[in-house]
Scaffold this motif. Structure first.
Motif, PDB file in Angstrom:
ATOM      1  N   GLU A 186      52.102  26.627  58.398  1.00 56.53           N
ATOM      2  CA  GLU A 186      52.238  25.169  58.347  1.00 56.53           C
ATOM      3  C   GLU A 186      52.602  24.608  59.724  1.00 56.53           C
ATOM      4  OE1 GLU A 186      54.825  23.918  55.178  1.00 56.53           O
ATOM      5  OE2 GLU A 186      53.693  25.066  53.701  1.00 56.53           O
ATOM      6  N   LYS A 187      53.472  25.296  60.444  1.00 57.75           N
ATOM      7  CA  LYS A 187      53.824  24.870  61.799  1.00 57.75           C
ATOM      8  C   LYS A 187      52.618  24.946  62.722  1.00 57.75           C
ATOM      9  CE  LYS A 187      58.570  25.402  62.941  1.00 57.75           C
ATOM     10  NZ  LYS A 187      59.634  26.193  63.516  1.00 57.75           N
ATOM     11  N   ILE A 188      51.823  25.991  62.541  1.00 61.34           N
ATOM     12  CA  ILE A 188      50.613  26.142  63.356  1.00 61.34           C
ATOM     13  C   ILE A 188      49.659  24.984  63.083  1.00 61.34           C
ATOM     14  CG2 ILE A 188      48.592  27.589  63.818  1.00 61.34           C
ATOM     15  CD1 ILE A 188      50.422  30.027  63.173  1.00 61.34           C
ATOM     16  N   VAL A 189      49.492  24.614  61.820  1.00 57.85           N
ATOM     17  CA  VAL A 189      48.633  23.481  61.460  1.00 57.85           C
ATOM     18  C   VAL A 189      49.135  22.201  62.128  1.00 57.85           C
ATOM     19  CG1 VAL A 189      47.905  21.989  59.551  1.00 57.85           C
ATOM     20  CG2 VAL A 189      47.827  24.458  59.276  1.00 57.85           C
ATOM     21  N   GLU A 190      50.453  21.983  62.105  1.00 57.79           N
ATOM     22  CA  GLU A 190      51.046  20.780  62.699  1.00 57.79           C
ATOM     23  C   GLU A 190      50.741  20.654  64.189  1.00 57.79           C
ATOM     24  OE1 GLU A 190      55.240  20.769  61.888  1.00 57.79           O
ATOM     25  OE2 GLU A 190      54.914  20.774  59.716  1.00 57.79           O
ATOM     26  N   LEU A 191      50.594  21.782  64.875  1.00 63.82           N
ATOM     27  CA  LEU A 191      50.305  21.758  66.313  1.00 63.82           C
ATOM     28  C   LEU A 191      48.868  21.346  66.625  1.00 63.82           C
ATOM     29  CD1 LEU A 191      52.151  24.976  67.492  1.00 63.82           C
ATOM     30  CD2 LEU A 191      52.787  22.608  67.970  1.00 63.82           C
ATOM     31  N   GLU A 192      47.996  21.363  65.616  1.00 63.17           N
ATOM     32  CA  GLU A 192      46.582  21.032  65.794  1.00 63.17           C
ATOM     33  C   GLU A 192      45.975  21.782  66.988  1.00 63.17           C
ATOM     34  OE1 GLU A 192      46.395  16.771  66.057  1.00 63.17           O
ATOM     35  OE2 GLU A 192      47.033  16.525  63.975  1.00 63.17           O
ATOM     36  N   PRO A 193      46.025  23.114  66.951  1.00 66.52           N
ATOM     37  CA  PRO A 193      45.548  23.889  68.109  1.00 66.52           C
ATOM     38  C   PRO A 193      44.037  23.791  68.308  1.00 66.52           C
ATOM     39  CG  PRO A 193      45.962  25.340  66.257  1.00 66.52           C
ATOM     40  CD  PRO A 193      46.449  23.973  65.848  1.00 66.52           C
ATOM     41  N   MET A 203      51.070  20.833  73.966  1.00 66.85           N
ATOM     42  CA  MET A 203      52.158  21.634  73.445  1.00 66.85           C
ATOM     43  C   MET A 203      51.602  22.993  73.028  1.00 66.85           C
ATOM     44  SD  MET A 203      54.880  20.880  70.402  1.00 66.85           S
ATOM     45  CE  MET A 203      54.955  19.207  70.923  1.00 66.85           C
ATOM     46  N   ARG A 204      52.417  23.982  73.145  1.00 68.92           N
ATOM     47  CA  ARG A 204      52.001  25.347  72.843  1.00 68.92           C
ATOM     48  C   ARG A 204      52.953  25.946  71.820  1.00 68.92           C
ATOM     49  NH1 ARG A 204      50.209  29.975  76.752  1.00 68.92           N
ATOM     50  NH2 ARG A 204      50.766  31.761  75.499  1.00 68.92           N
ATOM     51  N   GLY A 205      52.393  26.696  70.880  1.00 68.15           N
ATOM     52  CA  GLY A 205      53.194  27.424  69.904  1.00 68.15           C
ATOM     53  C   GLY A 205      53.084  28.909  70.169  1.00 68.15           C
ATOM     54  N   GLU A 206      54.157  29.615  69.929  1.00 68.70           N
ATOM     55  CA  GLU A 206      54.197  31.055  70.200  1.00 68.70           C
ATOM     56  C   GLU A 206      55.092  31.722  69.172  1.00 68.70           C
ATOM     57  OE1 GLU A 206      52.867  34.153  72.219  1.00 68.70           O
ATOM     58  OE2 GLU A 206      52.536  32.207  73.112  1.00 68.70           O
ATOM     59  N   THR A 207      54.737  32.939  68.783  1.00 67.27           N
ATOM     60  CA  THR A 207      55.611  33.681  67.878  1.00 67.27           C
ATOM     61  C   THR A 207      56.719  34.360  68.663  1.00 67.27           C
ATOM     62  OG1 THR A 207      54.187  35.640  68.005  1.00 67.27           O
ATOM     63  CG2 THR A 207      53.833  34.143  66.136  1.00 67.27           C
ATOM     64  N   ILE A 225      56.975  25.789  71.432  1.00 72.10           N
ATOM     65  CA  ILE A 225      57.821  25.872  70.249  1.00 72.10           C
ATOM     66  C   ILE A 225      57.528  27.159  69.489  1.00 72.10           C
ATOM     67  CG2 ILE A 225      57.972  23.367  70.022  1.00 72.10           C
ATOM     68  CD1 ILE A 225      56.128  23.661  67.571  1.00 72.10           C
ATOM     69  N   SER A 226      58.512  27.621  68.769  1.00 72.97           N
ATOM     70  CA  SER A 226      58.353  28.835  67.976  1.00 72.97           C
ATOM     71  C   SER A 226      57.599  28.513  66.693  1.00 72.97           C
ATOM     72  CB  SER A 226      59.724  29.403  67.617  1.00 72.97           C
ATOM     73  OG  SER A 226      59.567  30.446  66.676  1.00 72.97           O
ATOM     74  N   VAL A 227      56.635  29.369  66.359  1.00 76.62           N
ATOM     75  CA  VAL A 227      55.931  29.264  65.079  1.00 76.62           C
ATOM     76  C   VAL A 227      56.313  30.445  64.192  1.00 76.62           C
ATOM     77  CG1 VAL A 227      54.018  27.860  65.930  1.00 76.62           C
ATOM     78  CG2 VAL A 227      53.831  30.341  66.008  1.00 76.62           C
ATOM     79  N   GLY A 228      57.520  30.975  64.423  1.00 72.09           N
ATOM     80  CA  GLY A 228      58.034  32.059  63.595  1.00 72.09           C
ATOM     81  C   GLY A 228      57.867  33.427  64.212  1.00 72.09           C
ATOM     82  N   LEU A 232      45.518  37.952  58.683  1.00 69.35           N
ATOM     83  CA  LEU A 232      45.637  36.491  58.732  1.00 69.35           C
ATOM     84  C   LEU A 232      44.447  35.821  59.414  1.00 69.35           C
ATOM     85  CD1 LEU A 232      49.391  35.999  59.697  1.00 69.35           C
ATOM     86  CD2 LEU A 232      48.309  35.562  57.493  1.00 69.35           C
ATOM     87  N   TYR A 233      43.488  36.613  59.867  1.00 64.69           N
ATOM     88  CA  TYR A 233      42.379  36.066  60.637  1.00 64.69           C
ATOM     89  C   TYR A 233      41.654  34.938  59.899  1.00 64.69           C
ATOM     90  CZ  TYR A 233      38.116  35.595  63.299  1.00 64.69           C
ATOM     91  OH  TYR A 233      37.089  35.065  64.019  1.00 64.69           O
ATOM     92  N   GLU A 234      41.320  35.141  58.651  1.00 63.48           N
ATOM     93  CA  GLU A 234      40.572  34.127  57.883  1.00 63.48           C
ATOM     94  C   GLU A 234      41.371  32.829  57.775  1.00 63.48           C
ATOM     95  OE1 GLU A 234      37.404  34.192  56.903  1.00 63.48           O
ATOM     96  OE2 GLU A 234      37.244  36.177  57.823  1.00 63.48           O
ATOM     97  N   GLU A 235      42.665  32.939  57.441  1.00 62.08           N
ATOM     98  CA  GLU A 235      43.504  31.740  57.314  1.00 62.08           C
ATOM     99  C   GLU A 235      43.629  31.009  58.649  1.00 62.08           C
ATOM    100  OE1 GLU A 235      47.063  32.009  54.527  1.00 62.08           O
ATOM    101  OE2 GLU A 235      46.570  34.124  54.927  1.00 62.08           O
ATOM    102  N   LEU A 236      43.842  31.752  59.715  1.00 66.67           N
ATOM    103  CA  LEU A 236      43.965  31.129  61.029  1.00 66.67           C
ATOM    104  C   LEU A 236      42.650  30.503  61.475  1.00 66.67           C
ATOM    105  CD1 LEU A 236      46.166  33.817  62.804  1.00 66.67           C
ATOM    106  CD2 LEU A 236      46.885  31.532  62.067  1.00 66.67           C
ATOM    107  N   SER A 237      41.539  31.134  61.129  1.00 58.99           N
ATOM    108  CA  SER A 237      40.222  30.606  61.493  1.00 58.99           C
ATOM    109  C   SER A 237      39.935  29.273  60.812  1.00 58.99           C
ATOM    110  CB  SER A 237      39.127  31.604  61.122  1.00 58.99           C
ATOM    111  OG  SER A 237      39.228  32.746  61.922  1.00 58.99           O
ATOM    112  N   GLU A 238      40.557  29.030  59.678  1.00 59.89           N
ATOM    113  CA  GLU A 238      40.395  27.741  59.010  1.00 59.89           C
ATOM    114  C   GLU A 238      41.166  26.638  59.723  1.00 59.89           C
ATOM    115  OE1 GLU A 238      41.363  28.155  54.861  1.00 59.89           O
ATOM    116  OE2 GLU A 238      39.901  29.748  54.587  1.00 59.89           O
ATOM    117  N   ILE A 239      42.175  26.999  60.501  1.00 60.38           N
ATOM    118  CA  ILE A 239      42.977  26.029  61.243  1.00 60.38           C
ATOM    119  C   ILE A 239      42.280  25.652  62.553  1.00 60.38           C
ATOM    120  CG2 ILE A 239      45.181  25.663  62.435  1.00 60.38           C
ATOM    121  CD1 ILE A 239      46.405  27.681  60.374  1.00 60.38           C
TER     122      ILE A 239
END
Length: 72
Positions: A39-46, A1-5, A28-31, A58-65
């Motif tokens: 939170e939606k991005i985390v749910e996708l387990e990318p 599954m893929r998420g996209e803004t 699916i849309s992640v906003g 947002l780089y640091e937060e996204l890098s933690e995911i």
């Protein structure tokens, strides 16, 4: 599954070009791109997150995911 803004605030619709390119894929849309739903991005387990320079704050937060690559 893929998420996209999405390109517009409050919209769950992707651009026409995007819809044509990925019409057979589950996406699916992640906003909105200015305020993605982390939170939606985390749910996708990318496995990988690709991001543009507009939200480099947002780089640091996204890098933690997941591993994150920023591009302009």
């Amino acid at each position: 599954m893929r998420g996209e803004t999405t390109g517009q605030t409050g919209s769950q619709d992707f651009s026409t070009l995007f819809k044509k390119q990925y019409k057979d894929k589950k996406v699916i849309s992640v906003g909105w791109q200015e305020n993605p739903d982390l939170e939606k991005i985390v749910e996708l387990e990318p496995d990988l997150i690709l991001m543009t320079g507009e939200r480099k704050d947002l780089y640091e937060e996204l890098s933690e995911i997941a591993p994150t690559v920023g591009y302009l």
